[in-house]
Design a protein around this motif. Structure first.
Motif, PDB file in Angstrom:
ATOM      1  N   MET A  70      30.969  33.056  37.565  1.00 32.58           N
ATOM      2  CA  MET A  70      31.175  34.441  37.423  1.00 32.58           C
ATOM      3  C   MET A  70      31.746  35.365  38.565  1.00 32.58           C
ATOM      4  O   MET A  70      32.377  36.312  38.460  1.00 32.58           O
ATOM      5  CB  MET A  70      29.686  34.967  37.203  1.00 32.58           C
ATOM      6  CG  MET A  70      29.226  34.440  35.541  1.00 32.58           C
ATOM      7  SD  MET A  70      27.575  35.143  35.483  1.00 32.58           S
ATOM      8  CE  MET A  70      27.395  34.519  33.706  1.00 32.58           C
ATOM      9  N   THR A  71      31.510  34.666  39.744  1.00 30.77           N
ATOM     10  CA  THR A  71      31.994  35.463  41.089  1.00 30.77           C
ATOM     11  C   THR A  71      33.570  35.209  41.088  1.00 30.77           C
ATOM     12  O   THR A  71      34.050  36.322  41.268  1.00 30.77           O
ATOM     13  CB  THR A  71      31.587  34.768  42.362  1.00 30.77           C
ATOM     14  OG1 THR A  71      30.081  35.006  42.381  1.00 30.77           O
ATOM     15  CG2 THR A  71      32.191  35.323  43.597  1.00 30.77           C
ATOM     16  N   VAL A  72      34.029  34.254  40.638  1.00 38.47           N
ATOM     17  CA  VAL A  72      35.325  34.025  40.240  1.00 38.47           C
ATOM     18  C   VAL A  72      36.066  35.049  39.249  1.00 38.47           C
ATOM     19  O   VAL A  72      37.138  35.922  39.490  1.00 38.47           O
ATOM     20  CB  VAL A  72      36.051  32.752  40.042  1.00 38.47           C
ATOM     21  CG1 VAL A  72      37.474  32.525  39.781  1.00 38.47           C
ATOM     22  CG2 VAL A  72      35.493  31.606  41.128  1.00 38.47           C
ATOM     23  N   PRO A  85      35.955  38.051  46.833  1.00 40.48           N
ATOM     24  CA  PRO A  85      37.026  36.976  46.414  1.00 40.48           C
ATOM     25  C   PRO A  85      38.258  37.937  45.674  1.00 40.48           C
ATOM     26  O   PRO A  85      38.197  38.994  45.118  1.00 40.48           O
ATOM     27  CB  PRO A  85      36.498  36.161  45.457  1.00 40.48           C
ATOM     28  CG  PRO A  85      34.759  36.436  45.595  1.00 40.48           C
ATOM     29  CD  PRO A  85      34.767  37.848  45.966  1.00 40.48           C
ATOM     30  N   SER A  86      39.439  37.467  45.944  1.00 45.44           N
ATOM     31  CA  SER A  86      40.552  38.175  45.599  1.00 45.44           C
ATOM     32  C   SER A  86      41.682  37.058  45.237  1.00 45.44           C
ATOM     33  O   SER A  86      41.697  35.725  45.575  1.00 45.44           O
ATOM     34  CB  SER A  86      41.122  39.122  46.347  1.00 45.44           C
ATOM     35  OG  SER A  86      41.802  38.555  47.628  1.00 45.44           O
ATOM     36  N   ALA A  91      47.664  36.090  36.779  1.00 46.12           N
ATOM     37  CA  ALA A  91      47.910  34.843  36.270  1.00 46.12           C
ATOM     38  C   ALA A  91      47.106  33.782  37.234  1.00 46.12           C
ATOM     39  O   ALA A  91      46.403  32.924  36.559  1.00 46.12           O
ATOM     40  CB  ALA A  91      49.441  34.464  36.241  1.00 46.12           C
ATOM     41  N   ALA A  92      47.041  34.068  38.301  1.00 42.29           N
ATOM     42  CA  ALA A  92      46.530  33.227  39.378  1.00 42.29           C
ATOM     43  C   ALA A  92      44.948  33.129  39.267  1.00 42.29           C
ATOM     44  O   ALA A  92      44.147  32.399  39.214  1.00 42.29           O
ATOM     45  CB  ALA A  92      46.602  33.434  40.830  1.00 42.29           C
ATOM     46  N   LYS A  93      44.318  34.546  38.950  1.00 43.74           N
ATOM     47  CA  LYS A  93      42.953  34.683  38.678  1.00 43.74           C
ATOM     48  C   LYS A  93      42.661  34.243  37.443  1.00 43.74           C
ATOM     49  O   LYS A  93      41.572  33.307  37.267  1.00 43.74           O
ATOM     50  CB  LYS A  93      42.514  36.118  38.739  1.00 43.74           C
ATOM     51  CG  LYS A  93      40.995  36.582  38.462  1.00 43.74           C
ATOM     52  CD  LYS A  93      40.903  38.079  38.231  1.00 43.74           C
ATOM     53  CE  LYS A  93      39.605  38.000  37.814  1.00 43.74           C
ATOM     54  NZ  LYS A  93      39.184  39.453  37.774  1.00 43.74           N
ATOM     55  N   ASP A  94      43.480  34.296  36.229  1.00 36.06           N
ATOM     56  CA  ASP A  94      43.104  33.687  34.897  1.00 36.06           C
ATOM     57  C   ASP A  94      42.991  32.238  35.016  1.00 36.06           C
ATOM     58  O   ASP A  94      42.011  31.621  34.293  1.00 36.06           O
ATOM     59  CB  ASP A  94      44.187  34.159  34.002  1.00 36.06           C
ATOM     60  CG  ASP A  94      44.073  35.633  33.612  1.00 36.06           C
ATOM     61  OD1 ASP A  94      43.117  36.503  33.918  1.00 36.06           O
ATOM     62  OD2 ASP A  94      45.249  36.314  33.092  1.00 36.06           O
TER      63      ASP A  94
END
Length: 234
Positions: A70-72, A85-86, A91-94
């Motif tokens: 969930m943090t991600v 976090p960033s 796209a990288a996050k997904d």
């Protein structure tokens, strides 16, 4: 449409806010596709699930792993901030979010945490247009999770049924949900969806349901009044 948390309030919650904000923005730009699959409602349901989960417990190893996922999901895109976090791109996050929740679903299959992850992955699949994958995941949650999370899975399945013109199946689900409300899907929420289903083919029946919701003076009352105004006039 949640009975105790309006959409505005949900979007102020710490957990999943960034993800929900991004999704709602994306869907506002792709309204036709969003309307077809009811993705906005599904993502809001994910936020509800996350808030509910964090309210009831955060102590076991499984809960810790889910919390990390969930943090991600709550990470920001671009513009790194201290202790937050960033990711450089959406796209990288997904990709990272999908991997994190997939691991939780695989490692803790059959547990409450696993079904929370499964539901989230279903919503993400739907957001990506992978309808069959989304249906499979929602069905698994509906069939095997505890009553609260199962109700979310059923609500999502009903919305998919509507999008695919499986109206009798959708009606059967929402009637059952209204008769057996849970902490995550209230009778009001189920009835609201039922009215939406009836709005085109049986507007007067839909109007009666909206009138009942408006009379409840719940958070959904104003939405019901607005929806009634959009119905075909007698």
């Amino acid at each position: 449409m949640a009975s105790n948390l309006t959409r505005k309030a949900l979007l102020k919650q710490d957990k999943f806010t960034a993800e929900a904000q991004h999704t709602v923005t994306y869907l506002a730009e792709h309204r036709k596709e969003a309307t077809r699959y009811g993705v906005i409602a599904l993502i809001v349901a994910v936020v509800v699930a996350a808030v509910y989960y964090y309210r009831i417990s955060q102590h076991s190893v499984r809960e810790q792993v889910l919390g990390e996922a969930m943090t991600v999901a709550n990470a920001v895109v671009g513009g790194a901030q201290p202790n937050v976090p960033s990711f450089p791109t959406q796209a990288a996050k997904d990709d990272a979010v999908t991997k994190a929740f997939t691991k939780v679903a695989a490692d803790y299959s059959g547990t409450e945490e696993g079904y929370v992850a499964e539901y989230y992955l279903g919503a993400k699949a739907l957001d990506a247009g992978k309808v069959d994958d989304a249906r499979k995941r929602f069905q698994d949650v509906a069939d095997h999770a505890n009553a609260d999370y199962a109700s979310l899975g059923k609500l999502s399945l009903a919305q998919l049924d509507v999008a695919e013109n499986r109206i009798p199946e959708a009606e059967s689900i929402v009637k059952d949900l209204a008769a057996h409300p849970t902490a995550l899907v209230s009778a009001t929420q189920a009835n609201f969806l039922h009215a939406q289903i009836l709005a085109v083919s049986k507007p007067e029946e839909a109007r009666k349901i909206y009138q009942q919701i408006a009379a409840e003076k719940s958070d959904a009352a104003a939405l019901a009044v607005t929806a009634m105004n959009d119905l075909p006039q007698k």
